[in-house]
Write an enzyme that holds these catalytic residues in place. Structure first.
Site, short mmCIF file in Angstrom:
data_model
loop_
_atom_site.label_atom_id
_atom_site.label_comp_id
_atom_site.label_asym_id
_atom_site.label_seq_id
_atom_site.Cartn_x
_atom_site.Cartn_y
_atom_site.Cartn_z
N SER A 66 0.79 -1.23 0.00
CA SER A 66 0.00 0.00 0.00
C SER A 66 0.82 1.27 0.00
CB SER A 66 -0.95 0.00 1.20
OG SER A 66 -2.08 -0.79 0.94
N LYS A 69 0.16 3.90 -2.62
CA LYS A 69 -0.78 5.01 -2.50
C LYS A 69 -0.09 6.36 -2.32
CE LYS A 69 -4.57 2.19 -0.65
NZ LYS A 69 -3.99 0.91 -0.23
N SER A 126 -5.92 3.79 4.57
CA SER A 126 -5.39 3.04 3.42
C SER A 126 -6.49 2.38 2.60
CB SER A 126 -4.37 1.99 3.89
OG SER A 126 -3.62 1.49 2.81
#
Length: 391
Positions: A66, A69, A126
């Site tokens: 993640s 991102k 997230s």
């Protein structure tokens, strides 16, 4: 209600895992040889100068999970800066965005949510669903947004990053490095308001509604390490535990990246040790804040002749603690082939920082406001003024 209970249980588990970090923050200076022992790859750098303070396998290509991102957030912040996206604008959630697995804020197809709240969902929790919803708003589809992500990778001169999605969910040929993630984070931190989101430990979406959702930051260091105000965690079975963190203390901002740690405790300890090392050994001398006026640009064919040229980011010099900073100078180089119109954020020159003859850093200069071509009326008026002055 069931979703809220599940989130509460998960939060309690994560809190218990993170608690030992509070003791780790109190450690004194750390020897470089012991930094990031629990990580496959790591890097530490000062944000303004980009100066590398420590690295371990920093160019090894690994799944970023993640932390992907960070690039998603960068492209969103660029759109906000341009004005083509507004924080209070509502975005309608597609079925595809709502169907994203993994970490999510449980968006429902057809639901409308503001850009501001979707940013919270990405930066704090997230949310994969929030990431895809914003990608579709910005580029029309996640696939097109991913193309923009990879285009930005090339613009930043990064050689070891390729994205296949906006979320970091496992995908073939989706990879990055500690170095590249740090460079993307460095670029994102030009937009200082991003830490208004990434520094929040807990918040709520749909406050007071039946489907109210509790956001809890996946980066526990924002609570347990003084000065940490971002940026993004990551975890998949393949990537293991990852974190790109940033912290500011006494005017110095640093970025630390860890990839491939076996546990959250090892990940947080590695990042904490690197931050300790940076703040114990180094200090910065702030030269300019983002948006400071450096010079003016005179364009005879622009609607406004005199236009302010400003810094695109904060600019500092980095020194070992106690080191002299007497020999620092700056030099401005403006581009000679500028074409109208010029948009706010466009590169119009470079500010070079030197220590004697040695170049310490080079930063983009931009314009404070959009510069449009002069209208026919403006050009005619200027011509008449010249004639009158000549007479």
């Amino acid at each position: 209600m069931r979703k809220f209970v599940i989130v509460s249980i998960v939060f309690s588990m994560l809190l218990a895992m993170a608690m030992p970090v509070a003791a780790e923050e109190k450690t004194s200076d750390t020897s470089k040889t012991t930094l990031a022992k629990g990580a496959n790859s790591a890097i530490l750098l000062e944000r303004d100068t980009g100066k590398l303070l420590f690295d371990k396998n920093a160019h090894e290509e690994l799944p970023p999970a993640s932390m992907t991102k960070i690039m998603t957030l960068l492209l969103i912040m660029e759109e906000l800066e341009k004005g083509s996206l507004k924080l209070d604008e509502t975005v309608r959630v597609s079925e595809r965005a709502a169907s994203m697995g993994g970490s999510q804020i449980f968006l429902e197809a057809g639901e409308e949510m503001t850009v501001n709240d979707l940013l919270k969902g990405i930066a704090i929790a997230s949310g994969n669903d929030a990431s895809v919803a914003m990608a579709e708003r910005v580029a029309g589809s996640e696939e097109e947004f991913v193309s923009l992500m990879n285009k930005k990778v090339k613009e930043l001169g990064l050689k070891h990053t390729k994205f296949q999605n906006t979320t970091g969910l496992p995908a073939d040929d989706h990879y990055s490095t500690a170095y590249d993630m740090a460079m993307i984070a460095k670029e994102l931190l030009k937009y200082e308001s991003i830490t208004n989101y990434t520094s929040v430990y807990e918040d709520y979406l749909r406050k007071g509604q039946e489907n109210e959702f509790w956001l809890v930051n996946t980066n526990k260091l924002v609570r347990f390490y003084p000065g940490v105000d971002g940026l993004k965690t990551g975890f998949t079975n393949e990537a293991k535990y990852c974190l790109t963190a940033t912290a500011e203390k006494n005017g110095m901002r640093v970025i630390a990246v860890v990839m491939g740690a076996e546990t959250t405790k090892e990940r947080n300890a590695s990042v904490s040790g690197m931050l300790d090392y940076a703040f114990n050994r180094f200090q910065t001398n702030k030269l300019f804040e983002k948006g400071d006026v450096i010079t003016t640009l005179r364009l005879t064919k622009a609607e406004t002749k005199q236009n302010e040229v400003v810094t695109s980011e904060s600019i500092s010099t980095l020194h070992a603690k106690g080191e002299s900073v007497d020999n620092i100078s700056t030099e401005v180089k403006l581009k000679e082939d500028l074409k109208l119109p010029i948009k706010k954020g466009d590169h119009v020159g470079t500010l070079i920082v030197k220590d004697g003859e040695a170049i310490l850093s080079e930063s983009d200069l931009t314009v404070k406001e959009n510069i449009e071509k002069a209208s026919y009326y403006t050009l005619l008026k200027r011509s008449l003024q010249k004639l009158v002055k000549f007479d």
